[in-house]
Design a protein around this motif. Structure first.
Motif, PDB file in Angstrom:
ATOM      1  N   SER A 168      56.328 -64.742  24.933  1.00 35.74           N
ATOM      2  CA  SER A 168      55.483 -64.155  25.974  1.00 35.74           C
ATOM      3  C   SER A 168      56.083 -62.862  26.505  1.00 35.74           C
ATOM      4  O   SER A 168      55.377 -61.855  26.681  1.00 35.74           O
ATOM      5  N   ILE A 169      57.397 -62.851  26.750  1.00 35.40           N
ATOM      6  CA  ILE A 169      58.075 -61.654  27.254  1.00 35.40           C
ATOM      7  C   ILE A 169      58.011 -60.540  26.217  1.00 35.40           C
ATOM      8  O   ILE A 169      57.801 -59.364  26.551  1.00 35.40           O
ATOM      9  N   GLU A 170      58.176 -60.894  24.937  1.00 33.94           N
ATOM     10  CA  GLU A 170      58.115 -59.890  23.872  1.00 33.94           C
ATOM     11  C   GLU A 170      56.720 -59.258  23.819  1.00 33.94           C
ATOM     12  O   GLU A 170      56.578 -58.036  23.639  1.00 33.94           O
ATOM     13  N   LYS A 171      55.685 -60.068  23.984  1.00 32.82           N
ATOM     14  CA  LYS A 171      54.315 -59.538  23.981  1.00 32.82           C
ATOM     15  C   LYS A 171      54.079 -58.620  25.182  1.00 32.82           C
ATOM     16  O   LYS A 171      53.432 -57.576  25.057  1.00 32.82           O
ATOM     17  N   GLN A 172      54.615 -59.014  26.343  1.00 35.86           N
ATOM     18  CA  GLN A 172      54.479 -58.179  27.527  1.00 35.86           C
ATOM     19  C   GLN A 172      55.162 -56.837  27.325  1.00 35.86           C
ATOM     20  O   GLN A 172      54.613 -55.781  27.684  1.00 35.86           O
ATOM     21  N   GLU A 173      56.361 -56.876  26.759  1.00 39.23           N
ATOM     22  CA  GLU A 173      57.099 -55.646  26.515  1.00 39.23           C
ATOM     23  C   GLU A 173      56.340 -54.737  25.548  1.00 39.23           C
ATOM     24  O   GLU A 173      56.235 -53.527  25.761  1.00 39.23           O
ATOM     25  N   GLN A 174      55.808 -55.327  24.473  1.00 36.42           N
ATOM     26  CA  GLN A 174      55.063 -54.549  23.505  1.00 36.42           C
ATOM     27  C   GLN A 174      53.823 -53.930  24.143  1.00 36.42           C
ATOM     28  O   GLN A 174      53.475 -52.769  23.895  1.00 36.42           O
ATOM     29  N   PHE A 175      53.158 -54.700  24.984  1.00 33.91           N
ATOM     30  CA  PHE A 175      51.955 -54.218  25.672  1.00 33.91           C
ATOM     31  C   PHE A 175      52.286 -53.021  26.565  1.00 33.91           C
ATOM     32  O   PHE A 175      51.590 -51.990  26.524  1.00 33.91           O
ATOM     33  N   MET A 176      53.347 -53.120  27.367  1.00 33.68           N
ATOM     34  CA  MET A 176      53.725 -52.031  28.270  1.00 33.68           C
ATOM     35  C   MET A 176      54.231 -50.817  27.485  1.00 33.68           C
ATOM     36  O   MET A 176      53.965 -49.665  27.866  1.00 33.68           O
ATOM     37  N   ASN A 177      54.952 -51.066  26.397  1.00 37.25           N
ATOM     38  CA  ASN A 177      55.434 -49.954  25.571  1.00 37.25           C
ATOM     39  C   ASN A 177      54.262 -49.191  24.953  1.00 37.25           C
ATOM     40  O   ASN A 177      54.298 -47.961  24.834  1.00 37.25           O
ATOM     41  N   ALA A 229      52.817 -46.942  27.631  1.00 41.51           N
ATOM     42  CA  ALA A 229      53.682 -45.783  27.855  1.00 41.51           C
ATOM     43  C   ALA A 229      53.566 -44.781  26.706  1.00 41.51           C
ATOM     44  O   ALA A 229      53.555 -43.564  26.919  1.00 41.51           O
ATOM     45  N   SER A 230      53.456 -45.294  25.475  1.00 39.23           N
ATOM     46  CA  SER A 230      53.339 -44.410  24.314  1.00 39.23           C
ATOM     47  C   SER A 230      52.037 -43.614  24.364  1.00 39.23           C
ATOM     48  O   SER A 230      52.030 -42.403  24.082  1.00 39.23           O
ATOM     49  N   LYS A 231      50.935 -44.278  24.727  1.00 38.56           N
ATOM     50  CA  LYS A 231      49.658 -43.577  24.792  1.00 38.56           C
ATOM     51  C   LYS A 231      49.621 -42.558  25.928  1.00 38.56           C
ATOM     52  O   LYS A 231      48.936 -41.539  25.844  1.00 38.56           O
ATOM     53  N   LEU A 232      50.383 -42.851  26.996  1.00 41.64           N
ATOM     54  CA  LEU A 232      50.474 -41.899  28.107  1.00 41.64           C
ATOM     55  C   LEU A 232      51.488 -40.792  27.828  1.00 41.64           C
ATOM     56  O   LEU A 232      51.606 -39.843  28.616  1.00 41.64           O
ATOM     57  N   ARG A 233      52.256 -40.971  26.738  1.00 42.02           N
ATOM     58  CA  ARG A 233      53.261 -39.986  26.327  1.00 42.02           C
ATOM     59  C   ARG A 233      54.323 -39.761  27.409  1.00 42.02           C
ATOM     60  O   ARG A 233      54.682 -38.635  27.746  1.00 42.02           O
ATOM     61  N   ARG A 234      54.813 -40.870  27.907  1.00 49.16           N
ATOM     62  CA  ARG A 234      55.905 -40.785  28.883  1.00 49.16           C
ATOM     63  C   ARG A 234      56.732 -42.063  28.796  1.00 49.16           C
ATOM     64  O   ARG A 234      56.260 -43.102  28.326  1.00 49.16           O
TER      65      ARG A 234
END
Length: 241
Positions: A16-25, A28-33
């Motif tokens: 679950s934590i890994e999925k959350q991290e991937q989701f937030m990453n 951030a990648s799409k926002l380019r920051r």
């Protein structure tokens, strides 16, 4: 057995934590920051000075409140005093063929003399008899009459407080609601109303604080706007003074 169960729960939590991290990453990648790992500092708290200092004169407050209140389907009338309020209610009762009116149990509303003005209409006073089912009486009423405690021009909203003499059902259950709004209780900003509650302190707050901005409106079902589902379908605001 217990150990295996704990290991299984730990594996689920890890995934679950890994999925959350991937989701937030991904965000951030799409926002380019880069990822924000700490809560950002907030140098300002509350409303800015220019907002707290804004205050309209009486006529501008009345006009802004009227524009906002009417824009959501409510009605506004200007009256000079309680005598004109009484006449307005009597005229509206005849116009709507009202047979039953309920009002809050306040001296100002008693002074309206609705019983003398409308002898053919049943007038009930909230919580005036201990053995009455007042919610049922309010639901049966054609018209509910309440006195506003405060009103806000910028938002076009009326504030009505609850107490044993001022049941919220009077403003929520009748088909038509008439709200008397003393002009000296009409403020520019909502914060001016909320300040009143800070001043009295939490232990002295009323049982209910209700903000009314026109008739009941709901679009819960397939975004289809319906009037009068959760409250009065017709609302009149009488700005007095």
């Amino acid at each position: 057995m217990v150990t295996e169960h704990q290991q299984w729960l730990a594996q689920l939590e890890k995934k679950s934590i890994e999925k959350q991290e991937q989701f937030m990453n991904d965000i951030a990648s799409k926002l380019r920051r880069p990822r924000q790992r700490q809560a950002p500092t907030q140098p300002f708290r509350g409303a800015p000075d220019f907002w707290t200092e804004m205050e309209w004169d009486e006529e501008k407050r009345i006009q802004a409140f009227t524009d906002n209140f009417v824009s959501v389907g409510a009605h506004i009338a200007r009256v000079k005093n309680m005598e004109e309020v009484s006449q307005f209610i009597a005229n509206k009762s005849h116009e709507l063929s009202a047979r039953y009116i309920i009002r809050q149990n306040e001296q100002a509303l008693k002074d309206l003399g609705l019983e003398e003005q409308l002898p053919e209409v049943q007038i009930s006073v909230w919580n005036s008899q201990a053995d009455e089912n007042w919610k049922a009486r309010a639901a049966e009423a054609d018209i509910g009459v309440v006195m506003a405690d405060y009103a806000t021009a910028y938002t076009g909203s009326v504030t009505v407080l609850s107490s044993p003499e001022k049941g919220r059902s009077v403003s929520l259950l009748p088909t038509v609601l008439i709200i008397i709004i003393p002009v000296d209780q009409l403020y520019t900003r909502l914060g001016e109303t909320l300040d009143r509650f800070d001043e009295v302190g939490r232990e002295n707050l009323p049982a209910g604080i209700h903000f009314i901005s026109g008739p009941s409106r709901s679009s819960d079902i397939e975004n289809d706007l319906t009037i009068g589902v959760h409250g009065p379908g017709i609302v009149y605001g009488l700005i007095m003074g």
